[in-house]
Write an enzyme that holds these catalytic residues in place. Structure first.
Site, short mmCIF file in Angstrom:
data_model
loop_
_atom_site.label_atom_id
_atom_site.label_comp_id
_atom_site.label_asym_id
_atom_site.label_seq_id
_atom_site.Cartn_x
_atom_site.Cartn_y
_atom_site.Cartn_z
N ASP A 1 2.18 2.01 3.39
CA ASP A 1 3.12 1.08 4.05
C ASP A 1 4.55 1.59 3.98
OD1 ASP A 1 0.96 -0.68 4.07
OD2 ASP A 1 1.71 -1.90 2.40
N HIS B 1 0.88 -1.18 0.00
CA HIS B 1 0.00 0.00 0.00
C HIS B 1 0.91 1.23 0.00
CE1 HIS B 1 -2.27 -3.03 2.37
NE2 HIS B 1 -3.37 -2.46 1.93
#
Ligand code: XUL
Ligand code: CO
Length: 448
Positions: A104, A101
């Site tokens: 992240d 993501h």
């Protein structure tokens, strides 16, 4: 030895004397099975969020994970250091793909402009490492659910400012996908749903998110991004009811909004269970409707109602999954098996990150070997062909050819005595089928 105090994981077959859990017994990446090397059937990917960011929290407890890069206390320093640890882990495991993501990778700034600048620094380093190692991006995605601004959704938020922010965030995420050559791009709507229908305009929310998906399709065309778009269904958690409930519901949504040509599905084992389905059911639905895109490889637990994200170890389930994958000729046009999975809270050492991936990879490799043997013998194909054989001729054939009507069915059935109808039903000996599948498991693995 490198950053991780561990050797490269090797295939050892049935050899004894290796440390259990740190060698592959079934995953022999170049071994040809059903016409392709194992690695090309399986296309394993590491999930950045679990493997590098997950502290192993649960709703009642603090994180337990011990990770070598925790020595970097500045968030940006740690984010950049993780890239080195990540690429060494990929190579030591022999995993050729990863997924992430946007959130992240790097900490957020106060504005999206600042956040994008942080992210781009880490993406620069990732791009260099991909180039140096040949590791590829299976998919990236945008976290439109973690930050508190998404408390009531992103593409289905009732607040237009949040919707606009979501589109802006997606735009940059798609640009990163193009830059890194993502094979797929995933949308998981963890907060796209409702807590209560009393304050929710369900159709209006779905119209909004469909429009956002269309904008993503249009922008991808505009910038020449050719990743396969995927929606990942999940019925609930964190939101009480999520719109992308399961494969069938999501396919209906895509067809309703004319998005079915541009999207396929990313299916996850534990999500299937939360929808009261098996993983095999979800894959079968998608496969038969032409929507099988990619797989998030994990498993749930019979005894608990949460998304446990356990690494796969259930050979019966991996066999069923790989049986479907072989039947489809591959996971999807660009799909892979992404370990959307985390160690248990009690497996907290850095080494456990390797052990968990090893069990997941070996379990899917074993499932592939068993399923390939079943396909080779056409065991299930013959069984199913036999079961439906009454549709190959006579009245059954007329149904399949579209020549039947209620009148022709009445002509056929009206004078048939009960005894003849009962005789038309054949026992399927289902328990023997299950016993035979057990034999395949035992024998195919003993011979592997
Ligand atoms: C959550 C989940 C996500 C998606 C990507 O249950 O599966 O991690 O895979 O957002
Ligand atoms: Co997932």
């Amino acid at each position: 030895m490198g950053l991780w105090d561990i050797d490269k994981i090797e295939y050892v077959g049935h050899a004894k004397g290796v440390e259990e859990g740190l060698a592959f017994h079934y995953y022999d990446k170049d071994r040809v099975v059903a016409g392709k090397p194992m690695k090309d059937w399986l296309r394993f990917a590491v999930a950045w969020w679990h493997t590098f960011n997950q502290g192993l929290v649960d709703p009642f407890g603090d994180p337990t994970a011990q990770r070598p890069y925790y020595k970097y206390t500045d968030p940006m320093d740690q984010a950049l250091a993780k890239v080195d640890y990540a690429f060494e882990l990929f190579q030591k495991l022999g995993v050729e793909f990863f997924c992430f993501h946007d959130r992240d990778l790097a900490p957020e700034g106060d504005t999206l402009r600042e956040t994008n600048a942080n992210l781009d620094k880490v993406v620069d380093k990732i791009e260099q490492n991909m180039h140096d190692t040949g590791v590829k991006l299976l998919w990236n995605t945008s976290s439109l659910f973690t930050n508190k601004r998404f408390e009531a959704g992103a593409g289905t938020s009732p607040f237009a400012d949040i919707y606009a922010y979501s589109g802006a965030q997606l735009k940059h995420s798609l640009e990163i996908g193009k830059r890194l050559g993502a094979e797929n791009y995933v949308f998981w709507g963890g907060r796209e749903g409702y807590e209560s229908l009393w304050n929710t305009e369900m159709k209006r929310e779905q119209d909004h998110i469909a429009a956002l998906f269309q904008m993503c399709v249009d922008y991808a065309h505009e910038i020449g991004m050719d990743a396969q778009f995927l929606i990942e269904p999940k019925p609930k958690e964190p939101t009480l009811h999520q719109y992308d409930y399961d494969a069938a519901t999501t396919i209906n949504f895509l067809r309703t909004y004319g998005l079915d040509k541009d999207f396929k599905l990313n299916l996850e084992g534990n999500h299937a269970n939360l929808a009261m389905h098996t993983y095999q059911h979800e894959i079968r639905v998608a496969r038969e409707a032409g929507f099988l895109g990619s797989l998030d490889a994990n498993q749930g637990d019979k005894l608990i109602g949460w998304d446990m994200d356990e690494f796969p170890s259930d050979l019966y389930e991996t066999t069923a999954v790989m049986w479907e994958v072989l039947a489809a000729g591959g996971i999807g046009p660009h799909g892979g098996l992404n370990f959307d999975a985390k160690p248990r809270r009690t497996s907290f050492t850095p080494e456990d990150l390797f052990r968990t991936h090893v069990v997941g990879m070996d379990s899917f490799a074993a499932g592939l070997l068993v399923a390939a043997k079943m396909h080779e013998d056409k065991y299930i194909e013959n069984l199913q062909e036999q079961r439906y054989s009454s549709f190959d001729s006579g009245i059954g054939k007329s149904v399949e050819e579209g020549k039947a009507s209620l009148a022709s069915l009445e002509d056929y059935a009206i004078d048939k005595p009960q005894a003849e109808l009962i005789a038309a039903c054949k026992s399927d000996h289902l328990e023997s089928v299950k016993a035979t599948i057990n034999n395949y498991l035992v024998e195919a693995l003993a011979q592997a």
